[in-house]
Design an enzyme around this catalytic site. Structure first.
Site, PDB file in Angstrom:
ATOM      1  N   THR A 125     -14.491 -23.849  23.461  1.00  0.00           N
ATOM      2  CA  THR A 125     -13.511 -23.388  22.488  1.00  0.00           C
ATOM      3  C   THR A 125     -13.249 -24.449  21.429  1.00  0.00           C
ATOM      4  O   THR A 125     -13.374 -25.653  21.704  1.00  0.00           O
ATOM      5  CB  THR A 125     -12.185 -23.038  23.191  1.00  0.00           C
ATOM      6  OG1 THR A 125     -11.156 -22.807  22.229  1.00  0.00           O
ATOM      7  CG2 THR A 125     -11.736 -24.174  24.102  1.00  0.00           C
ATOM      8  N   ASP A 126     -12.835 -24.017  20.251  1.00  0.00           N
ATOM      9  CA  ASP A 126     -12.456 -24.973  19.211  1.00  0.00           C
ATOM     10  C   ASP A 126     -11.163 -25.712  19.554  1.00  0.00           C
ATOM     11  O   ASP A 126     -10.844 -26.745  18.961  1.00  0.00           O
ATOM     12  CB  ASP A 126     -12.323 -24.291  17.851  1.00  0.00           C
ATOM     13  CG  ASP A 126     -11.293 -23.169  17.804  1.00  0.00           C
ATOM     14  OD1 ASP A 126     -10.689 -22.852  18.855  1.00  0.00           O
ATOM     15  OD2 ASP A 126     -11.101 -22.589  16.713  1.00  0.00           O
ATOM     16  N   GLU A 127     -10.432 -25.232  20.550  1.00  0.00           N
ATOM     17  CA  GLU A 127      -9.174 -25.876  20.914  1.00  0.00           C
ATOM     18  C   GLU A 127      -9.369 -27.281  21.484  1.00  0.00           C
ATOM     19  O   GLU A 127      -8.424 -28.071  21.530  1.00  0.00           O
ATOM     20  CB  GLU A 127      -8.385 -24.999  21.884  1.00  0.00           C
ATOM     21  CG  GLU A 127      -7.933 -23.697  21.265  1.00  0.00           C
ATOM     22  CD  GLU A 127      -6.935 -22.936  22.119  1.00  0.00           C
ATOM     23  OE1 GLU A 127      -6.031 -23.583  22.693  1.00  0.00           O
ATOM     24  OE2 GLU A 127      -7.054 -21.706  22.204  1.00  0.00           O
ATOM     25  N   TYR A 150      -4.882 -26.150  29.042  1.00  0.00           N
ATOM     26  CA  TYR A 150      -6.078 -25.326  28.891  1.00  0.00           C
ATOM     27  C   TYR A 150      -7.165 -26.060  28.127  1.00  0.00           C
ATOM     28  O   TYR A 150      -8.302 -26.209  28.606  1.00  0.00           O
ATOM     29  CB  TYR A 150      -5.737 -24.012  28.180  1.00  0.00           C
ATOM     30  CG  TYR A 150      -6.951 -23.334  27.588  1.00  0.00           C
ATOM     31  CD1 TYR A 150      -8.009 -22.938  28.405  1.00  0.00           C
ATOM     32  CD2 TYR A 150      -7.057 -23.113  26.210  1.00  0.00           C
ATOM     33  CE1 TYR A 150      -9.140 -22.330  27.865  1.00  0.00           C
ATOM     34  CE2 TYR A 150      -8.174 -22.509  25.675  1.00  0.00           C
ATOM     35  CZ  TYR A 150      -9.215 -22.114  26.497  1.00  0.00           C
ATOM     36  OH  TYR A 150     -10.333 -21.528  25.952  1.00  0.00           O
ATOM     37  N   LYS A 154     -10.940 -27.550  29.301  1.00  0.00           N
ATOM     38  CA  LYS A 154     -12.210 -27.166  28.661  1.00  0.00           C
ATOM     39  C   LYS A 154     -12.927 -28.397  28.113  1.00  0.00           C
ATOM     40  O   LYS A 154     -14.157 -28.496  28.196  1.00  0.00           O
ATOM     41  CB  LYS A 154     -11.957 -26.147  27.551  1.00  0.00           C
ATOM     42  CG  LYS A 154     -11.504 -24.785  28.039  1.00  0.00           C
ATOM     43  CD  LYS A 154     -12.560 -24.076  28.881  1.00  0.00           C
ATOM     44  CE  LYS A 154     -13.728 -23.583  28.051  1.00  0.00           C
ATOM     45  NZ  LYS A 154     -14.701 -22.806  28.859  1.00  0.00           N
TER      46      LYS A 154
END
Length: 328
Positions: A125-127, A150, A154
């Site tokens: 994810t870009d997060e 989260y 990741k």
């Protein structure tokens, strides 16, 4: 090709399995999913078990089970979608995210290495990059700076994938996508949440001032990109996948309400969540240049088609909402 897709009963994973079987009808896909709250067998309705598709119920963090599965099937490729993925839940229960997203990924990597898997794709994810200011974009060289349990889990998984590539020579690639939307998305996520609440004329919650910006990517465009990375991605490389559709949350909610012919008076601002990243935006130049990927869906046509899908599949939505409302 014999492919293991983990988390294939979830939103993106189920869309990917449908895409994969349509694009490569000679492939055999095994779908491994623990069927937690976001895993929904209805997402794969119409796919009968047989020569090309099989569902296996199990947890990617269960090492003996996973190793036996890899030895039984001799997978040639693994695409790992399996993850706990909701930021709010990660704030309440971070330990679950560490177990699935980090420990589970490690178990998969170990099994892939020991059984000679030819290609491993980690869907991230870009997060993991953290938060952007009002300008600029995340590139593959942007330092990882996660701000929620989260995104931290990741990022940890991504680093394990990189380590297995660099240390052990596993042919692994990482994809990092922006916010996905489209069919079969679990209704705690923003777009289906708007739709499910607006259809019942209930208030639609918006965190803070609603000006947090996200880049929106149609799930079919994401699936096409992941498939390109599976077949053509280079070992040890990360690929950013974005839709070039930046919208703030308030703008997005208003767009969906217009598509539903519902009033903006349904919008209710609520207290912002802790560590809420202000802006994400993806630079997809690398995957466009190296793998010749480009999104096919504009935001306007994609969001209209998505709303139409949910309106045409209200029994699917109702079953999930009924399941969530049952007392534990």
């Amino acid at each position: 090709m014999m492919i293991l897709v983990t988390g294939g009963a979830g939103f993106i994973g189920s869309n990917y399995i449908r895409y994969l079987l349509a694009k490569h009808p000679d492939y055999r896909v095994v779908n491994l999913d623990a069927l937690t709250y976001a895993g929904n067998p209805d997402n794969l309705s119409g796919l009968a078990a047989g020569k090309h598709y099989e569902f296996v119920h199990g947890d990617i963090a269960d090492r003996p089970f996973v190793m036996e599965l890899f030895q039984r099937y001799c997978f040639q490729a693994v695409v790992n979608f399996a993850a706990e993925s909701h930021v709010d839940r990660s704030i309440r229960e971070p330990d679950i995210f560490v177990k699935t997203n980090i420990v589970g990924t490690h178990v998969l990597l170990d099994a892939a290495l020991k059984t000679g898997v030819a290609k491993f794709v980690q869907v991230s994810t870009d997060e993991v990059y953290g938060s952007l200011g009002p300008t600029g974009y995340f590139t593959e060289e942007t330092p990882l700076s996660p701000n929620s349990p989260y995104s931290a889990s990741k990022a940890g998984a991504d680093m394990l994938v990189r380590a297995y590539c660099e240390t052990f020579g596993l042919n692994a690639s990482i994809t990092r996508c922006s916010n996905n939307y489209g069919p079969y998305q679990f209704p705690e996520k923003l777009i289906p949440l708007i739709i499910s609440r607006a259809l019942k004329n209930e208030s639609v919650p918006v965190y803070g001032d609603g000006l947090n910006v996200r880049d929106w990517l149609h799930v079919e465009d994401h699936c096409r990109a992941v498939d390109l990375v599976l077949h053509e991605g280079k070992a040890g490389e990360a690929y950013n996948i974005g839709g070039n559709n930046e919208r703030n949350n308030l703008e997005l909610v208003r767009t969906v309400l217009r598509e539903l012919n519902k009033p903006e008076s349904l919008i209710t601002h609520v207290a912002d969540r802790p560590g809420h990243d202000r802006r994400y935006a993806i630079d997809s130049a690398k995957i466009r240049r190296e793998l010749n990927w480009t999104p096919l869906h504009s935001f306007d046509t994609g969001i209209a088609a998505t709303v139409k899908w949910y309106l045409g599949n209200q029994p699917w939505l109702a079953r999930i909402l009924a399941r969530e409302e049952k007392p534990i």
